[in-house]
Design a protein around this motif. Structure first.
Motif, PDB file in Angstrom:
ATOM      1  N   ALA A 419      53.444  47.036  43.001  1.00  0.00           N
ATOM      2  CA  ALA A 419      53.076  47.932  41.870  1.00  0.00           C
ATOM      3  C   ALA A 419      51.971  47.484  41.059  1.00  0.00           C
ATOM      4  O   ALA A 419      51.666  48.387  40.506  1.00  0.00           O
ATOM      5  N   ARG A 420      52.024  46.145  40.728  1.00  0.00           N
ATOM      6  CA  ARG A 420      51.046  45.581  40.010  1.00  0.00           C
ATOM      7  C   ARG A 420      49.732  45.686  40.838  1.00  0.00           C
ATOM      8  O   ARG A 420      48.661  46.157  40.093  1.00  0.00           O
ATOM      9  N   THR A 421      49.463  45.572  41.979  1.00  0.00           N
ATOM     10  CA  THR A 421      48.393  45.720  42.718  1.00  0.00           C
ATOM     11  C   THR A 421      47.708  47.300  42.548  1.00  0.00           C
ATOM     12  O   THR A 421      46.477  47.358  42.284  1.00  0.00           O
ATOM     13  N   GLU A 422      48.814  48.182  42.780  1.00  0.00           N
ATOM     14  CA  GLU A 422      48.453  49.581  42.645  1.00  0.00           C
ATOM     15  C   GLU A 422      47.860  49.710  41.155  1.00  0.00           C
ATOM     16  O   GLU A 422      46.887  50.563  41.017  1.00  0.00           O
ATOM     17  N   ALA A 425      44.484  48.533  41.027  1.00  0.00           N
ATOM     18  CA  ALA A 425      43.579  49.368  41.529  1.00  0.00           C
ATOM     19  C   ALA A 425      43.273  50.833  40.535  1.00  0.00           C
ATOM     20  O   ALA A 425      41.978  51.188  40.791  1.00  0.00           O
ATOM     21  N   ASN A 426      44.118  51.193  39.823  1.00  0.00           N
ATOM     22  CA  ASN A 426      43.976  52.359  39.122  1.00  0.00           C
ATOM     23  C   ASN A 426      43.520  52.064  37.478  1.00  0.00           C
ATOM     24  O   ASN A 426      43.357  52.754  36.802  1.00  0.00           O
ATOM     25  N   LYS A 427      42.961  50.595  37.674  1.00  0.00           N
ATOM     26  CA  LYS A 427      42.458  50.322  36.166  1.00  0.00           C
ATOM     27  C   LYS A 427      43.507  50.478  35.081  1.00  0.00           C
ATOM     28  O   LYS A 427      43.021  50.350  33.770  1.00  0.00           O
ATOM     29  N   ASP A 428      44.846  50.303  35.415  1.00  0.00           N
ATOM     30  CA  ASP A 428      45.886  50.401  34.440  1.00  0.00           C
ATOM     31  C   ASP A 428      46.244  48.796  34.176  1.00  0.00           C
ATOM     32  O   ASP A 428      47.242  48.308  34.651  1.00  0.00           O
ATOM     33  N   PHE A 429      45.396  48.317  33.602  1.00  0.00           N
ATOM     34  CA  PHE A 429      45.593  46.539  33.243  1.00  0.00           C
ATOM     35  C   PHE A 429      46.821  46.494  32.221  1.00  0.00           C
ATOM     36  O   PHE A 429      47.525  45.336  32.531  1.00  0.00           O
ATOM     37  N   ALA A 430      47.099  47.444  31.459  1.00  0.00           N
ATOM     38  CA  ALA A 430      48.237  47.152  30.663  1.00  0.00           C
ATOM     39  C   ALA A 430      49.561  47.085  31.326  1.00  0.00           C
ATOM     40  O   ALA A 430      50.373  46.087  31.403  1.00  0.00           O
TER      41      ALA A 430
END
Length: 457
Positions: A419-422, A425-430
């Motif tokens: 899930a973190r990798t995804e 990938a979506n630039k959802d770093f938070a």
RNA sequence: GCGUCGGUGCCCGAGCGGCCCAAGGGAACGGCCUGCAAAGCCGUAAAGUCGCGGGUUCAAAUCCCGCCCGGCGCUCCA
């Protein structure tokens, strides 16, 4: 192979009695209390020697006794209202567990003193018959002055030794000479006893090791080891018994140094006493960290040990393990890789020089650094370097790259990591950092590598 | 007291006459890598008294002498 021999006080060529085979007798514990770090160093020193010899192709026979009857055991049994065998069995089991937890190979044979009483009696009989020993009401004693070089191991003359004898302990009035020591102790009320030609009693301490080492390994066995504190009187007396009986004793003597805690000797009275279990309980990496520390200090040097130093050693272990994780993540096929012959040869040279384990570990860490670089750059040499690092540390009993234990949690963790990798990938770093923090809170560390994330506990 | 081993960087510790302007690990700092980290790699740091003082040598952390400090043995002890 060259070894520092306590008897000659020199580094000497080590030539086994029988080519290709090595016999080792290392004094084992008296089982009546928690094993402490000193026991760990002692056992590990000979475990490392034995493993290296086996790695180098020798056929090793390693014997270590278990002293299961002596004053300490009797005292503890009396205090706790138990029998001596009950005390010995309990503490032997605890000792064995500690050794196993430290990944110390069990010696090939571990004879118990109480199973060897008849052999000890036979041994003493020889000494009585040939006049080296005499019988009194209190037991059987060895005439120390009849042995010319009695003090050879500690390099002292009879008279020099006599100055100390009796200075602090009362001299037994039954002895002909203060230097004499007991081979057989006559029965005292309430103590366990065995029948003998000289009346009921129990064996002295030193005769146990003399009888067992010669009995199992035979005359002129190769190596006798123990801590430096055993040089006198224990090893000196064992040797005296063997000589007085006309036997050829061990051909080389090696002794490991003691260790200090916080700059002082480790002792119960200073309350800086660390049991093996205390250290193991503190951190799961500590068993290997302890071995690393011991490897990075020569066995004949006093080792400084404290909580901080053990923590530092853990960092070293983590560095070793990290290399394996990297290699696996990068799919480096090290399992079947050829070893780096230069590193192996250098390792062997260092180890053959009186067990140069600090230098050997330096070679291993050099390999780790080069392997990490090779993995990062995709160099073909990575597999060989990783394989060599594993082989050499393994020769010293240090396991690296073990697959971590799996648990039911693994699937859940894998999902969170995915899930973190995804999220990344979506630039959802938070969200990615939130997941990383969540896992960190559970003791899970994520490492990102060029070939994807890996995690560890 | 006698015997014996040792005192090396911020810490742990190799080295024991030239390859040492001192290995390796840990800690620190900088760079690369990274979204940021971690891990890793590269690099840096007056180790300028290698406990202190003499001496030997072309050459000493390494040998010799003296001193100081510590461990261990002399007593059950790993």
């Amino acid at each position: 192979m060259r070894i520092y021999d306590t008897l000659s006080r020199k580094i000497v060529d080590f030539v086994p009695r029988k080519e290709g085979a090595i016999s080792i007798y290392a004094c084992g514990p008296t089982v009546y209390d928690h094993p402490h770090l000193g026991h760990a160093r002692q056992a590990m020193t000979y475990d490392i020697a034995r493993r290296f010899f086996e790695w180098a192709g020798y056929d090793v026979l390693h014997v270590a006794n278990i002293t299961d009857i002596d004053d300490n055991i009797i005292n503890r049994a009396t205090r706790e209202g138990l029998t001596e065998p009950e005390v010995a069995e309990k503490w032997e089991a605890i000792y064995m567990d500690a050794m196993a937890a430290l990944d110390i190979l069990a010696p090939h044979q571990q004879p118990h003193a109480t199973e060897y009483v008849q052999e000890m009696i036979d041994f003493i009989q020889v000494l009585v018959d040939n006049g080296a020993a005499y019988v009194t009401d209190a037991g059987v004693y060895l005439r120390v002055r009849s042995i010319e070089d009695y003090g050879a191991l500690i390099h002292r003359t009879h008279d020099e030794l006599a100055e100390g004898a009796g200075a602090r302990v009362e001299v037994d009035p039954n002895k002909e000479d203060p230097l004499d020591f007991a081979l057989w102790k006559a029965a005292k009320p309430g103590e366990p006893t065995w029948p003998s030609p000289w009346g009921d009693g129990r064996p002295g301490w030193h005769i146990e090791c003399a009888a067992m080492s010669l009995g199992i390994l035979g005359d002129g066995f190769d190596l006798h080891g123990g801590g430096t504190d055993l040089v006198f009187p224990h090893h000196t007396n064992e040797r005296a018994e063997a000589i007085a009986a006309g036997r050829t004793f061990s051909r080389y003597w090696m002794h490991n140094a003691m260790l200090n805690i916080d700059g002082e000797k480790m002792s119960k009275s200073l309350n800086n006493f660390a049991t093996i279990q205390d250290v193991l309980d503190e951190h799961p990496l500590n068993a290997r960290a302890l071995r690393l520390m011991l490897l990075q200090t020569h066995y004949r040097k006093i080792l400084e040990i404290n909580a901080e130093v053990i923590a530092h050693a853990r960092s070293g272990i983590e560095r070793l393990d990290a290399m394996i994780r990297k290699a696996e993540a990068a799919k480096v096929d090290y399992a079947s890789a050829e070893l780096d012959s230069d590193a192996v040869a250098e390792f062997r040279t260092q180890m053959e020089d009186d067990f140069g384990t600090p230098e050997a570990m330096a070679i291993a860490f050099e390999l780790v650094r080069r392997a990490n670089g090779a993995i990062d750059s995709g160099d073909d040499s990575a597999a060989s370097l990783v394989a060599t690092a594993i082989d050499l540390t393994g020769a010293l009993g240090l396991r690296i790259g073990e697959t971590q234990p799996t648990s039911d949690d693994d699937v859940r963790i894998d999902e969170l990591v995915a899930a973190r990798t995804e999220a990344k990938a979506n630039k959802d770093f938070a969200e990615a950092d939130r997941i990383r923090d969540e896992l960190a809170g559970q003791g899970i560390t994520i490492e990102d590598t060029p070939t994807g994330p890996i995690w560890r506990r």
